[in-house]
Scaffold this motif. Structure first.
Motif, PDB file in Angstrom:
ATOM      1  N   VAL A 190      29.684  -7.036 -14.616  1.00 45.35           N
ATOM      2  CA  VAL A 190      30.666  -7.618 -14.911  1.00 45.35           C
ATOM      3  C   VAL A 190      30.436  -9.747 -15.007  1.00 45.35           C
ATOM      4  O   VAL A 190      31.102  -9.624 -16.543  1.00 45.35           O
ATOM      5  CB  VAL A 190      31.799  -7.600 -14.483  1.00 45.35           C
ATOM      6  N   ASP A 191      30.415 -10.033 -14.024  1.00 48.30           N
ATOM      7  CA  ASP A 191      30.246 -11.059 -14.752  1.00 48.30           C
ATOM      8  C   ASP A 191      28.472 -11.734 -15.307  1.00 48.30           C
ATOM      9  O   ASP A 191      29.015 -12.632 -15.960  1.00 48.30           O
ATOM     10  CB  ASP A 191      30.058 -12.491 -13.553  1.00 48.30           C
ATOM     11  N   LEU A 192      27.585 -10.671 -16.076  1.00 47.39           N
ATOM     12  CA  LEU A 192      26.620 -11.216 -16.068  1.00 47.39           C
ATOM     13  C   LEU A 192      26.983 -10.569 -17.697  1.00 47.39           C
ATOM     14  O   LEU A 192      26.387 -11.347 -18.560  1.00 47.39           O
ATOM     15  CB  LEU A 192      25.211 -10.509 -15.941  1.00 47.39           C
ATOM     16  N   ARG A 193      27.841  -9.705 -17.742  1.00 46.28           N
ATOM     17  CA  ARG A 193      28.018  -9.220 -19.289  1.00 46.28           C
ATOM     18  C   ARG A 193      28.787 -10.506 -20.135  1.00 46.28           C
ATOM     19  O   ARG A 193      28.973 -10.433 -21.520  1.00 46.28           O
ATOM     20  CB  ARG A 193      29.154  -7.673 -19.223  1.00 46.28           C
ATOM     21  N   ALA A 194      29.741 -10.506 -19.101  1.00 51.12           N
ATOM     22  CA  ALA A 194      30.923 -11.741 -19.208  1.00 51.12           C
ATOM     23  C   ALA A 194      29.897 -13.282 -19.854  1.00 51.12           C
ATOM     24  O   ALA A 194      30.271 -13.790 -21.312  1.00 51.12           O
ATOM     25  CB  ALA A 194      31.838 -12.230 -18.579  1.00 51.12           C
ATOM     26  N   ALA A 195      28.717 -13.292 -19.377  1.00 51.05           N
ATOM     27  CA  ALA A 195      27.981 -15.182 -19.344  1.00 51.05           C
ATOM     28  C   ALA A 195      27.254 -14.209 -20.901  1.00 51.05           C
ATOM     29  O   ALA A 195      27.375 -15.121 -21.739  1.00 51.05           O
ATOM     30  CB  ALA A 195      27.162 -15.044 -17.861  1.00 51.05           C
ATOM     31  N   GLU A 196      26.843 -12.852 -20.904  1.00 50.38           N
ATOM     32  CA  GLU A 196      25.893 -12.259 -21.981  1.00 50.38           C
ATOM     33  C   GLU A 196      27.253 -12.559 -23.392  1.00 50.38           C
ATOM     34  O   GLU A 196      26.587 -12.750 -24.823  1.00 50.38           O
ATOM     35  CB  GLU A 196      25.890 -11.228 -21.938  1.00 50.38           C
ATOM     36  N   ALA A 197      28.368 -12.267 -23.541  1.00 49.38           N
ATOM     37  CA  ALA A 197      29.025 -12.009 -24.422  1.00 49.38           C
ATOM     38  C   ALA A 197      29.547 -13.973 -24.846  1.00 49.38           C
ATOM     39  O   ALA A 197      30.106 -13.720 -26.095  1.00 49.38           O
ATOM     40  CB  ALA A 197      30.702 -11.422 -24.160  1.00 49.38           C
ATOM     41  N   ARG A 198      29.157 -14.495 -24.035  1.00 47.69           N
ATOM     42  CA  ARG A 198      29.892 -15.988 -24.637  1.00 47.69           C
ATOM     43  C   ARG A 198      28.896 -16.736 -25.271  1.00 47.69           C
ATOM     44  O   ARG A 198      28.761 -17.362 -25.922  1.00 47.69           O
ATOM     45  CB  ARG A 198      30.376 -16.917 -22.637  1.00 47.69           C
ATOM     46  N   VAL A 199      27.174 -16.072 -24.545  1.00 46.77           N
ATOM     47  CA  VAL A 199      26.249 -16.509 -25.531  1.00 46.77           C
ATOM     48  C   VAL A 199      26.703 -15.795 -26.954  1.00 46.77           C
ATOM     49  O   VAL A 199      26.172 -16.593 -28.028  1.00 46.77           O
ATOM     50  CB  VAL A 199      24.948 -16.005 -25.214  1.00 46.77           C
ATOM     51  N   ILE A 200      26.839 -14.591 -27.590  1.00 38.95           N
ATOM     52  CA  ILE A 200      27.177 -14.087 -28.594  1.00 38.95           C
ATOM     53  C   ILE A 200      28.010 -15.021 -29.467  1.00 38.95           C
ATOM     54  O   ILE A 200      28.273 -15.186 -30.454  1.00 38.95           O
ATOM     55  CB  ILE A 200      27.563 -12.582 -28.340  1.00 38.95           C
ATOM     56  N   ALA A 201      28.669 -15.307 -28.559  1.00 32.30           N
ATOM     57  CA  ALA A 201      30.110 -16.180 -29.045  1.00 32.30           C
ATOM     58  C   ALA A 201      29.942 -17.071 -29.564  1.00 32.30           C
ATOM     59  O   ALA A 201      30.045 -17.912 -30.975  1.00 32.30           O
ATOM     60  CB  ALA A 201      31.272 -16.410 -28.339  1.00 32.30           C
ATOM     61  N   ALA A 202      28.717 -17.991 -28.942  1.00 37.38           N
ATOM     62  CA  ALA A 202      28.461 -19.765 -28.864  1.00 37.38           C
ATOM     63  C   ALA A 202      27.282 -19.236 -30.554  1.00 37.38           C
ATOM     64  O   ALA A 202      27.337 -20.191 -31.292  1.00 37.38           O
ATOM     65  CB  ALA A 202      27.471 -20.053 -27.813  1.00 37.38           C
ATOM     66  N   ASP A 203      26.022 -18.148 -29.831  1.00 38.78           N
ATOM     67  CA  ASP A 203      25.823 -18.139 -31.597  1.00 38.78           C
ATOM     68  C   ASP A 203      26.376 -17.245 -32.715  1.00 38.78           C
ATOM     69  O   ASP A 203      26.002 -18.438 -33.718  1.00 38.78           O
ATOM     70  CB  ASP A 203      24.426 -16.925 -30.456  1.00 38.78           C
ATOM     71  N   ALA A 204      27.816 -17.083 -32.914  1.00 38.68           N
ATOM     72  CA  ALA A 204      28.475 -17.412 -33.775  1.00 38.68           C
ATOM     73  C   ALA A 204      28.808 -18.234 -34.117  1.00 38.68           C
ATOM     74  O   ALA A 204      29.254 -18.107 -35.711  1.00 38.68           O
ATOM     75  CB  ALA A 204      30.045 -16.372 -33.281  1.00 38.68           C
ATOM     76  N   ALA A 205      28.756 -18.903 -33.065  1.00 37.82           N
ATOM     77  CA  ALA A 205      29.786 -20.202 -33.446  1.00 37.82           C
ATOM     78  C   ALA A 205      28.836 -21.439 -33.990  1.00 37.82           C
ATOM     79  O   ALA A 205      29.440 -22.462 -34.983  1.00 37.82           O
ATOM     80  CB  ALA A 205      30.473 -20.854 -32.715  1.00 37.82           C
ATOM     81  N   ARG A 206      27.607 -21.148 -33.751  1.00 39.36           N
ATOM     82  CA  ARG A 206      26.730 -21.465 -34.375  1.00 39.36           C
ATOM     83  C   ARG A 206      26.577 -21.110 -36.210  1.00 39.36           C
ATOM     84  O   ARG A 206      26.053 -22.343 -36.751  1.00 39.36           O
ATOM     85  CB  ARG A 206      25.182 -21.643 -33.457  1.00 39.36           C
ATOM     86  N   ALA A 207      26.036 -20.609 -36.407  1.00 41.19           N
ATOM     87  CA  ALA A 207      25.987 -19.357 -37.294  1.00 41.19           C
ATOM     88  C   ALA A 207      27.428 -20.039 -38.349  1.00 41.19           C
ATOM     89  O   ALA A 207      27.876 -20.227 -39.316  1.00 41.19           O
ATOM     90  CB  ALA A 207      26.417 -18.223 -37.879  1.00 41.19           C
ATOM     91  N   LEU A 208      28.801 -20.056 -37.644  1.00 40.13           N
ATOM     92  CA  LEU A 208      29.544 -20.318 -38.733  1.00 40.13           C
ATOM     93  C   LEU A 208      29.652 -22.593 -38.946  1.00 40.13           C
ATOM     94  O   LEU A 208      29.802 -22.342 -40.279  1.00 40.13           O
ATOM     95  CB  LEU A 208      30.676 -19.966 -37.548  1.00 40.13           C
ATOM     96  N   ALA A 209      28.779 -22.395 -38.741  1.00 40.79           N
ATOM     97  CA  ALA A 209      28.636 -24.058 -38.344  1.00 40.79           C
ATOM     98  C   ALA A 209      27.760 -24.275 -39.314  1.00 40.79           C
ATOM     99  O   ALA A 209      27.449 -25.014 -40.288  1.00 40.79           O
ATOM    100  CB  ALA A 209      28.356 -25.070 -36.463  1.00 40.79           C
ATOM    101  N   ARG A 210      26.729 -23.504 -39.367  1.00 40.95           N
ATOM    102  CA  ARG A 210      25.669 -23.686 -40.420  1.00 40.95           C
ATOM    103  C   ARG A 210      25.811 -22.988 -41.581  1.00 40.95           C
ATOM    104  O   ARG A 210      26.005 -24.095 -42.841  1.00 40.95           O
ATOM    105  CB  ARG A 210      24.520 -22.884 -39.883  1.00 40.95           C
ATOM    106  N   SER A 211      27.224 -21.904 -41.773  1.00 42.46           N
ATOM    107  CA  SER A 211      27.419 -21.999 -43.023  1.00 42.46           C
ATOM    108  C   SER A 211      28.686 -22.414 -43.976  1.00 42.46           C
ATOM    109  O   SER A 211      28.615 -22.466 -45.555  1.00 42.46           O
ATOM    110  CB  SER A 211      28.630 -20.399 -42.617  1.00 42.46           C
ATOM    111  N   GLU A 212      28.999 -23.778 -43.234  1.00 38.53           N
ATOM    112  CA  GLU A 212      30.164 -24.809 -43.769  1.00 38.53           C
ATOM    113  C   GLU A 212      29.438 -24.981 -44.540  1.00 38.53           C
ATOM    114  O   GLU A 212      29.250 -26.151 -45.706  1.00 38.53           O
ATOM    115  CB  GLU A 212      30.242 -26.009 -42.973  1.00 38.53           C
ATOM    116  N   ARG A 213      27.528 -25.476 -44.721  1.00 36.24           N
ATOM    117  CA  ARG A 213      26.550 -25.891 -45.353  1.00 36.24           C
ATOM    118  C   ARG A 213      27.092 -24.975 -47.461  1.00 36.24           C
ATOM    119  O   ARG A 213      26.626 -26.027 -47.978  1.00 36.24           O
ATOM    120  CB  ARG A 213      24.936 -25.367 -46.032  1.00 36.24           C
ATOM    121  N   ARG A 214      27.556 -24.354 -47.523  1.00 39.19           N
ATOM    122  CA  ARG A 214      27.911 -23.380 -48.295  1.00 39.19           C
ATOM    123  C   ARG A 214      29.455 -23.881 -48.777  1.00 39.19           C
ATOM    124  O   ARG A 214      30.215 -23.433 -47.841  1.00 39.19           O
ATOM    125  CB  ARG A 214      27.239 -21.823 -48.418  1.00 39.19           C
ATOM    126  N   ARG A 215      29.757 -24.545 -49.817  1.00 40.62           N
ATOM    127  CA  ARG A 215      30.931 -25.294 -49.650  1.00 40.62           C
ATOM    128  C   ARG A 215      32.199 -24.484 -50.234  1.00 40.62           C
ATOM    129  O   ARG A 215      31.591 -23.250 -51.629  1.00 40.62           O
ATOM    130  CB  ARG A 215      30.761 -25.930 -50.397  1.00 40.62           C
TER     131      ARG A 215
END
Length: 416
Positions: free
Chosen positions: A242-267
């Motif tokens: 469960v601790d490694l699965r939680a770490a994997e979920a945090r990676v997915i969340a960080a990747d989504a946050a990265r994509a969200l920041a990139r989407s700001e290029r489209r106003r």
């Protein structure tokens, strides 16, 4: 009734419910901890918060209603008559925001991953608290046995000292030997007091995990885990922890946050419709449309994007470190459990009978005059040290077994 009172009532009910039960079992302690442990309650509250964040992330931008009045003159006022006859210019508008770049989808993906991470963190917290509970529970059992042994030694020492007083009175024992017995009696009494303090401390440690106040009735009644129970279950893979699965979920969340920041290029674009009434200009109601777009160059969101990239790299690094630590932990705990089981077996099967026979033989030899008082005191001291080491070996094995089972636990937070 507050939480502490409810917990104390639950423990009291568990202790006095059956007439044959005089103590708290490990299963009952786990049930109490699941309901009242502060760390588990805090993790559950955090999970509720992340679920609320997920609901907020799925919300679309709300329409905006605007009402305005203009052209109010200080000299001529707003004019006489009803509101429709006033000279003022009245407007009523409604606006919508069109999110571009899939922002809502990325927000939802990030929030869902954080909810999953919070759920897995709750399970991981339960897994870790179960380890702490077993260590505290068997720590209390060890303290109980040490206190019992120390009390038995204290009574035996008091009886020996009383017998020595009678022998000194009849001339069968020299006063100097009686003095040596008195010194040994002081040491035994000190050991009994230390054991009583250790027992009280162990009760406090267990009570804190249960989320309750320490009670004299808190008593560990389960037997020591058998050495043969040393991990016969199949080990879960690292990806199932469960601790490694939680770490994997945090990676997915960080990747989504990265994509969200990139989407700001489209106003985002905001559209609006407006109804206006100006009696002095055009009779009746006129309509208008509007569109607004934020301006800015390519570097407008560079800071947010850099932060999101850094958070993603940190999440990936944390996942890698956790995997390495988990692999090293499994190897270390496997060998620690084997060593603890061998040590306990050696004390119980080999050294125990030999130490007891040696002690009984010295007692008999001393009573018959074939052994000196020094030999008797050395034998008693060795026996007390052996009993303490035996309890320590059992406690070390119980702790190593609890840690091993927690290390190979799977998604439900229980051992396989």
């Amino acid at each position: 009734m507050n939480t502490t009172t409810r917990c104390a009532a639950l423990i009291a009910a568990l202790l006095i419910a059956p007439a044959t039960v005089s103590a708290l079992t490990l299963a009952e302690a786990e049930r109490v901890m699941a309901q009242h442990n502060p760390d588990l309650l805090a993790a559950a509250i955090e999970l509720r918060g992340t679920q609320g964040d997920a609901q907020s992330a799925a919300r679309r931008p709300s329409p905006e209603l605007s009402v305005g009045t203009s052209k109010i003159s200080r000299q001529e006022g707003i004019g006489p008559g009803r509101w429709k006859d006033k000279r003022v210019d009245s407007t009523l508008g409604l606006g919508w925001t069109w999110e571009r770049g899939g922002k809502r989808g990325w927000r939802m993906r990030q929030a869902d991953a954080l909810v999953e991470a919070a759920q897995l963190s709750l399970l991981d917290g339960r897994r870790q608290q179960q380890v702490a509970l077993r260590e505290a529970y068997f720590g209390l059992k060890a303290a109980q046995e040490l206190s019992r042994i120390a009390e038995e030694d204290r009574r035996a020492s008091a009886e020996s000292l009383a017998a020595a007083d009678r022998q000194v009175a009849t001339g069968a024992m020299a006063p100097i030997e009686r003095a040596r017995l008195a010194v040994d009696d002081l040491k035994v009494a000190d050991a009994a007091r230390e054991a009583a303090l250790g027992l009280r401390e162990a009760r406090h440690v267990l009570a804190l995990l249960l989320g309750c106040d320490a009670d004299e009735a808190l008593h560990a009644d389960d037997e020591w885990p058998h050495p043969a129970s040393a991990a016969t279950a199949a080990m879960a893979t690292l990806d199932e922890r469960v601790d490694l699965r939680a770490a994997e979920a945090r990676v997915i969340a960080a990747d989504a946050a990265r994509a969200l920041a990139r989407s700001e290029r489209r106003r985002d674009v905001q559209f609006g419709i407006e109804a206006e009434r100006e009696p002095a200009d055009i009779g009746g109601v006129t309509w208008g449309l509007s569109m607004s777009v934020p301006l800015g160059g390519a570097t407008r969101w560079r800071g947010e994007q850099q932060r999101a990239e850094a958070d993603y790299d940190a999440a990936v690094l944390e996942r890698q470190e956790l995997r390495r630590e988990a692999a090293a932990e499994l190897d270390q705990l496997r060998h620690a459990l084997a060593a603890a089981a061998q040590r306990r077996t050696a004390y119980e099967q080999l050294q125990g009978p030999a130490a007891r026979k040696s002690m009984e033989g010295l007692e008999l030899a001393y009573r018959r005059g074939a052994a000196t008082l020094t030999d008797l005191l050395d034998a008693r001291r060795s026996w007390r040290e052996f009993e303490s080491d035996l309890v320590d070996a059992r406690l070390a094995h119980a702790s190593a077994l609890a840690r091993w089972n927690a290390a190979i636990s799977v998604s439900e937070g229980h051992t396989p």
